[in-house]
Design an enzyme around this catalytic site. Sequence first.
Site, PDB file in Angstrom:
ATOM      1  N   ASN A 126       0.858  -1.178   0.000  1.00 26.42           N
ATOM      2  CA  ASN A 126       0.000   0.000   0.000  1.00 26.42           C
ATOM      3  C   ASN A 126       0.898   1.233   0.000  1.00 26.42           C
ATOM      4  O   ASN A 126       1.576   1.501   0.984  1.00 26.42           O
ATOM      5  CB  ASN A 126      -0.884  -0.038   1.264  1.00 26.42           C
ATOM      6  N   TRP A 127       0.879   1.941  -1.108  1.00 27.79           N
ATOM      7  CA  TRP A 127       1.795   3.091  -1.228  1.00 27.79           C
ATOM      8  C   TRP A 127       1.236   4.344  -0.561  1.00 27.79           C
ATOM      9  O   TRP A 127       1.894   5.381  -0.559  1.00 27.79           O
ATOM     10  CB  TRP A 127       2.098   3.365  -2.704  1.00 27.79           C
ATOM     11  N   LYS A 128       0.040   4.286  -0.048  1.00 20.69           N
ATOM     12  CA  LYS A 128      -0.596   5.444   0.609  1.00 20.69           C
ATOM     13  C   LYS A 128      -0.444   6.697  -0.261  1.00 20.69           C
ATOM     14  O   LYS A 128      -0.489   6.595  -1.478  1.00 20.69           O
ATOM     15  CB  LYS A 128      -0.005   5.638   2.004  1.00 20.69           C
ATOM     16  N   HIS A 134      -9.419   0.893   5.252  1.00 16.30           N
ATOM     17  CA  HIS A 134      -8.102   1.028   5.887  1.00 16.30           C
ATOM     18  C   HIS A 134      -8.246   1.894   7.140  1.00 16.30           C
ATOM     19  O   HIS A 134      -9.062   2.816   7.165  1.00 16.30           O
ATOM     20  CB  HIS A 134      -7.118   1.661   4.890  1.00 16.30           C
ATOM     21  N   GLU A 161      -6.621   4.258   8.233  1.00 16.75           N
ATOM     22  CA  GLU A 161      -6.470   5.711   8.023  1.00 16.75           C
ATOM     23  C   GLU A 161      -7.769   6.303   7.487  1.00 16.75           C
ATOM     24  O   GLU A 161      -8.110   7.447   7.782  1.00 16.75           O
ATOM     25  CB  GLU A 161      -5.271   5.981   7.092  1.00 16.75           C
ATOM     26  N   GLU A 169      -5.337  -5.545  10.536  1.00 19.22           N
ATOM     27  CA  GLU A 169      -4.296  -4.541  10.738  1.00 19.22           C
ATOM     28  C   GLU A 169      -4.530  -3.833  12.069  1.00 19.22           C
ATOM     29  O   GLU A 169      -5.290  -2.854  12.130  1.00 19.22           O
ATOM     30  CB  GLU A 169      -4.343  -3.505   9.618  1.00 19.22           C
ATOM     31  N   GLY A 196       2.454   1.755  10.801  1.00 15.71           N
ATOM     32  CA  GLY A 196       3.374   2.891  10.668  1.00 15.71           C
ATOM     33  C   GLY A 196       4.098   3.237  11.955  1.00 15.71           C
ATOM     34  O   GLY A 196       4.696   4.302  12.063  1.00 15.71           O
ATOM     35  N   SER A 232       3.490  -2.764  10.221  1.00 15.34           N
ATOM     36  CA  SER A 232       4.955  -2.787  10.327  1.00 15.34           C
ATOM     37  C   SER A 232       5.577  -4.108   9.889  1.00 15.34           C
ATOM     38  O   SER A 232       6.560  -4.560  10.489  1.00 15.34           O
ATOM     39  CB  SER A 232       5.385  -2.397  11.747  1.00 15.34           C
ATOM     40  N   GLY A 268       2.850  -1.262   4.333  1.00 11.95           N
ATOM     41  CA  GLY A 268       2.875   0.172   4.034  1.00 11.95           C
ATOM     42  C   GLY A 268       4.304   0.651   3.812  1.00 11.95           C
ATOM     43  O   GLY A 268       4.847   0.535   2.711  1.00 11.95           O
ATOM     44  N   GLY A 269       4.926   1.131   4.878  1.00 14.38           N
ATOM     45  CA  GLY A 269       6.260   1.735   4.776  1.00 14.38           C
ATOM     46  C   GLY A 269       7.269   0.904   4.000  1.00 14.38           C
ATOM     47  O   GLY A 269       7.971   1.428   3.116  1.00 14.38           O
TER      48      GLY A 269
END
Length: 251
Positions: free
Chosen positions: A10-12, A96, A98, A168, A174, A214, A235-236
Amino acid sequence: MKRRPLLAGNWKMHTTVIEACHLAAEIGKCSADLDDRDVLLAPPFTVISEVAHVLRESRVLIASQNVCWEEQGAFTGEISPTMVKSAGGTAAIIGHSERRQIFHEDNGMINKRVHGALHFGLLPILCIGETLEEREAGKTFSVLEEQVREGLGGVSSDDMRKTVVAYEPVWAIGTGKTASKEQAQEAHAFVRKLLAEMYEKDIAESVRILYGGSVNPDNVDELMAQADIDGALVGGAALKAESFCRIINFT
Ligand code: PEP
């Protein structure tokens, strides 16, 4: 039952057009020989088409990071399932944390998005997960149950076979703090048991449940070794080709 692993990045809200094309090309290369698992990228809406073009000869799947339930209309800021498909996407991340936390999307809206994706032929990846406060208050399983039951409300057995769930825990997203393999496995087993109550057992056994929070090159192998963990939503560590390539090549 053997479930086909799914590793999703997921590149956000990251990557310009050029950055996205470079990153996609690298991932295309390092996933070329992986025929026993699915690799998926969820770039920002603005680069779905470019990423799909770069990866047109690869097996990498493309998802949007959200999707509307309507095909078109006055929905400023949204993207429709047909738009995602026309840009080269076949899946959509929905719910998600977020979206839930920053943009206040609730289970009702998330359920509409799941139905929209299914109706127009996109594979929904429904994200669920508890906050730290909820975990510490002993509410993890009740929160997960509510998110699963409401998020999947009205989804038929046939559609459930096409749906992916991503556990998640919000406190692990993150933050560099990963759920232990035992905590993750416990939550995944709970969700699978719940799916078996809501649907037939064979459906619960076939649904892929991804872990997200993470995930990195150092913890992916032990997470993927858990009985009910069928993949990762990253993500990251998905923003660097080197780390994501290591993750998708988990052993
Ligand atoms: C995510 O965005 O879904 C996620 C799990 O992020 P991270 O891997 O950075 O925790």
